[in-house]
Design a protein around this motif. Structure first.
Motif, PDB file in Angstrom:
ATOM      1  N   CYS A 134       0.859  -1.176   0.000  1.00 11.40           N
ATOM      2  CA  CYS A 134       0.000   0.000   0.000  1.00 11.40           C
ATOM      3  C   CYS A 134       0.899   1.230   0.000  1.00 11.40           C
TER       4      CYS A 134
ATOM      5  N   ARG B   7      -4.247  -4.901  -7.878  1.00 10.64           N
ATOM      6  CA  ARG B   7      -5.391  -5.130  -7.009  1.00 10.64           C
ATOM      7  C   ARG B   7      -5.058  -6.243  -6.025  1.00 10.64           C
TER       8      ARG B   7
ATOM      9  N   GLN C 203      -9.251  -8.429  -1.402  1.00 11.44           N
ATOM     10  CA  GLN C 203      -9.543  -7.129  -0.790  1.00 11.44           C
ATOM     11  C   GLN C 203     -10.249  -6.260  -1.829  1.00 11.44           C
TER      12      GLN C 203
ATOM     13  N   THR D 175     -12.090  -3.645  -1.628  1.00  7.96           N
ATOM     14  CA  THR D 175     -12.121  -2.195  -1.425  1.00  7.96           C
ATOM     15  C   THR D 175     -10.739  -1.586  -1.277  1.00  7.96           C
ATOM     16  N   GLY D 176      -9.683  -2.369  -1.447  1.00  7.28           N
ATOM     17  CA  GLY D 176      -8.324  -1.858  -1.299  1.00  7.28           C
ATOM     18  C   GLY D 176      -7.731  -2.242   0.035  1.00  7.28           C
ATOM     19  N   CYS D 177      -6.831  -1.413   0.516  1.00  6.76           N
ATOM     20  CA  CYS D 177      -6.123  -1.682   1.772  1.00  6.76           C
ATOM     21  C   CYS D 177      -7.040  -1.479   2.979  1.00  6.76           C
TER      22      CYS D 177
ATOM     23  N   GLU E 293      -6.756   3.077   1.526  1.00  5.70           N
ATOM     24  CA  GLU E 293      -6.061   3.459   0.288  1.00  5.70           C
ATOM     25  C   GLU E 293      -6.339   2.430  -0.805  1.00  5.70           C
ATOM     26  N   THR E 294      -6.320   2.887  -2.042  1.00  6.96           N
ATOM     27  CA  THR E 294      -6.538   1.983  -3.179  1.00  6.96           C
ATOM     28  C   THR E 294      -5.359   1.995  -4.146  1.00  6.96           C
ATOM     29  N   SER E 295      -4.247   2.603  -3.755  1.00 10.49           N
ATOM     30  CA  SER E 295      -3.060   2.678  -4.606  1.00 10.49           C
ATOM     31  C   SER E 295      -1.984   1.745  -4.054  1.00 10.49           C
TER      32      SER E 295
END
Length: 72
Positions: free
Chosen positions: A27, A45, A49, A51-53, A57-59
């Motif tokens: 992340c 991705r 997960q 929805t992300g971390c 965060e999604t990056s």
């Protein structure tokens, strides 16, 4: 009688596995590591997960195995 959608699903999963690669990624906000998939367009991705971390965060950044080698 065969279900045509079952045939399509098998094809879709084969096509997806050919276009993504499994990577380790972190992340960019908190540094938590995830087993991830990297798509041909470069997006990363985390596996499992949606929805992300956990931090929101999604990056993500792919961890380069050459940079993290444990030779020393």
């Amino acid at each position: 009688m065969e279900d045509p959608s079952a045939e399509k699903s098998a094809f879709d999963s084969t096509a997806e596995s050919e276009t993504t690669r499994k990577v380790a990624a972190i992340c960019t906000a908190c540094g938590k590591a995830y087993a991830s998939e990297q798509r041909p367009d470069g997006t990363v991705r985390p596996i499992g997960q949606r929805t992300g971390c956990e931090c929101g965060e999604t990056s993500f950044e792919v961890i380069d195995s050459e940079e993290t080698a444990f030779d020393n």
